[in-house]
Design a protein around this motif. Structure first.
Motif, PDB file in Angstrom:
ATOM      1  N   ILE A  44      43.094   2.130  -2.144  1.00  0.00           N
ATOM      2  CA  ILE A  44      43.220   2.761  -0.928  1.00  0.00           C
ATOM      3  C   ILE A  44      43.369   4.048  -1.154  1.00  0.00           C
ATOM      4  N   LYS A  45      44.242   4.310  -2.033  1.00  0.00           N
ATOM      5  CA  LYS A  45      44.393   5.776  -2.599  1.00  0.00           C
ATOM      6  C   LYS A  45      43.150   6.591  -3.051  1.00  0.00           C
ATOM      7  N   ALA A  46      42.504   5.963  -3.869  1.00  0.00           N
ATOM      8  CA  ALA A  46      41.095   6.311  -4.108  1.00  0.00           C
ATOM      9  C   ALA A  46      40.320   6.801  -2.948  1.00  0.00           C
ATOM     10  N   LEU A  47      40.351   5.783  -2.023  1.00  0.00           N
ATOM     11  CA  LEU A  47      39.482   5.880  -0.777  1.00  0.00           C
ATOM     12  C   LEU A  47      40.065   7.032   0.068  1.00  0.00           C
ATOM     13  N   GLU A  48      41.404   7.032   0.107  1.00  0.00           N
ATOM     14  CA  GLU A  48      41.867   8.341   0.828  1.00  0.00           C
ATOM     15  C   GLU A  48      41.480   9.829   0.307  1.00  0.00           C
ATOM     16  N   LYS A  52      39.350  12.281   2.152  1.00  0.00           N
ATOM     17  CA  LYS A  52      39.656  13.835   2.295  1.00  0.00           C
ATOM     18  C   LYS A  52      38.670  14.391   1.880  1.00  0.00           C
ATOM     19  N   SER A  53      38.109  14.189   0.593  1.00  0.00           N
ATOM     20  CA  SER A  53      37.123  15.064  -0.064  1.00  0.00           C
ATOM     21  C   SER A  53      35.879  14.988   1.143  1.00  0.00           C
ATOM     22  N   LEU A  54      35.433  13.936   1.345  1.00  0.00           N
ATOM     23  CA  LEU A  54      34.376  13.878   2.565  1.00  0.00           C
ATOM     24  C   LEU A  54      34.729  14.661   3.700  1.00  0.00           C
ATOM     25  N   GLN A  55      35.817  14.527   4.024  1.00  0.00           N
ATOM     26  CA  GLN A  55      36.356  15.163   5.337  1.00  0.00           C
ATOM     27  C   GLN A  55      36.234  16.747   5.062  1.00  0.00           C
ATOM     28  N   GLU A  56      36.418  17.090   3.870  1.00  0.00           N
ATOM     29  CA  GLU A  56      36.343  18.482   3.690  1.00  0.00           C
ATOM     30  C   GLU A  56      34.948  18.900   3.578  1.00  0.00           C
ATOM     31  N   THR A  57      34.032  18.076   2.947  1.00  0.00           N
ATOM     32  CA  THR A  57      32.568  18.286   2.769  1.00  0.00           C
ATOM     33  C   THR A  57      31.904  18.541   4.199  1.00  0.00           C
TER      34      THR A  57
END
Length: 281
Positions: A44-48, A52-57
């Protein structure tokens, strides 16, 4: 109680074995769940982090898309403007095409006209060549005639000197109107002699002259059928003698049917008026 005995007792007691099995199972189950939870937490942490990275992208993509949309909008406006320009250019091109077609038609007609003119010029050239040949022949004949005329004029001039004043009066009468334009009255002209008393030319020598005097001037004349180089000395000597004798301006005239061009030019430079019909080269 020894260990083997304890084991035998346990093995002989199914309930105990079942209870032990439940205990072990529960413990194992708890450990597996905990391990699974830990794994899930890590995932889950990795997914978060990934989210987060996807959100920034996605945010960056959103900004890029908005920028692209603005650029596309501007390009759309530019394209619309270009379309109007192209439309206007097309109309201009159409007009130019019509003008070019009209010019081509005009050039075609001009070409036909030029071809016609060239044909006419060719014919005229042939006619001119024929005329030039005729003129050449006539020029040769005219040159021969002029030579004969000059020869005849010299002979007549010699005859004039021998024949006396009758022929000179005839020549003066021929040019009476021309002389009148110079305020000359030929009826007043008289023949006489002037003597070089001062030795300007040759002291004591007498020279025949045709002249007349007014209050303001003295008019002197040399009358010839053909005025050659001899007339220069004759008129200039007599003018010089009369200027010394009368002490007033002397107007000199040479009256002739024919005069050599070179002689005419010299006389004009000397201020002598020349009345003549033909100039001989």
């Amino acid at each position: 109680m020894s260990g083997e005995r304890v084991i035998d007792e346990i093995l002989k007691n199914p309930e105990l074995i079942s209870a032990l099995a439940h205990k072990v199972y529960d413990k194992l189950k708890d450990e597996i769940v905990i391990k699974k939870l830990e794994e899930n937490s890590s995932a889950i942490k990795a997914l978060e982090e990934t989210v987060k990275s996807l959100q920034e992208t996605v945010n960056k993509h959103t900004e890029a898309i908005e920028s692209l949309q603005e650029a596309v909008k501007k390009q759309g406006e530019a394209i619309a403007s270009l379309q109007e320009t192209v439309k206007s250019l097309q109309e201009t091109v159409n007009k130019h095409t019509e003008a070019i077609e009209s010019l081509q038609e005009a050039v075609k007609k001009q070409g036909e006209a030029i071809a016609s003119l060239q044909e006419a010029v060719k014919k005229q050239g042939e006619a001119i060549a024929s005329l030039q040949e005729a003129v050449k022949k006539h020029s040769k004949a005219l040159l021969r005639l002029m030579k004969e005329q000059k020869k005849l004029s010299v002979e007549i001039g010699s005859f004039t000197s021998r024949a006396g004043k009758g022929l000179e009066k005839t020549i003066l009468n021929i040019y009476k109107k021309a002389l009148k334009l110079h305020h000359v009255d030929i009826s007043k002209i008289r023949h006489g002699n002037v003597v070089d008393e001062m030795g300007l030319i040759e002291k004591g020598k007498s020279f025949e002259i045709d002249f007349y005097e007014t209050n303001d001037h003295v008019y002197i004349f040399e009358v010839k059928n053909f005025a050659d180089e001899g007339v220069i000395e004759q008129i200039l000597i007599r003018r010089k003698l009369l200027e010394a004798k009368f002490m007033k301006p002397v107007k000199a005239f040479v009256v002739a049917n024919y005069v050599e061009r070179e002689i005419k030019n010299i006389l004009e430079k000397e201020g002598v008026e020349i009345i003549y019909s033909y100039e001989v080269k």
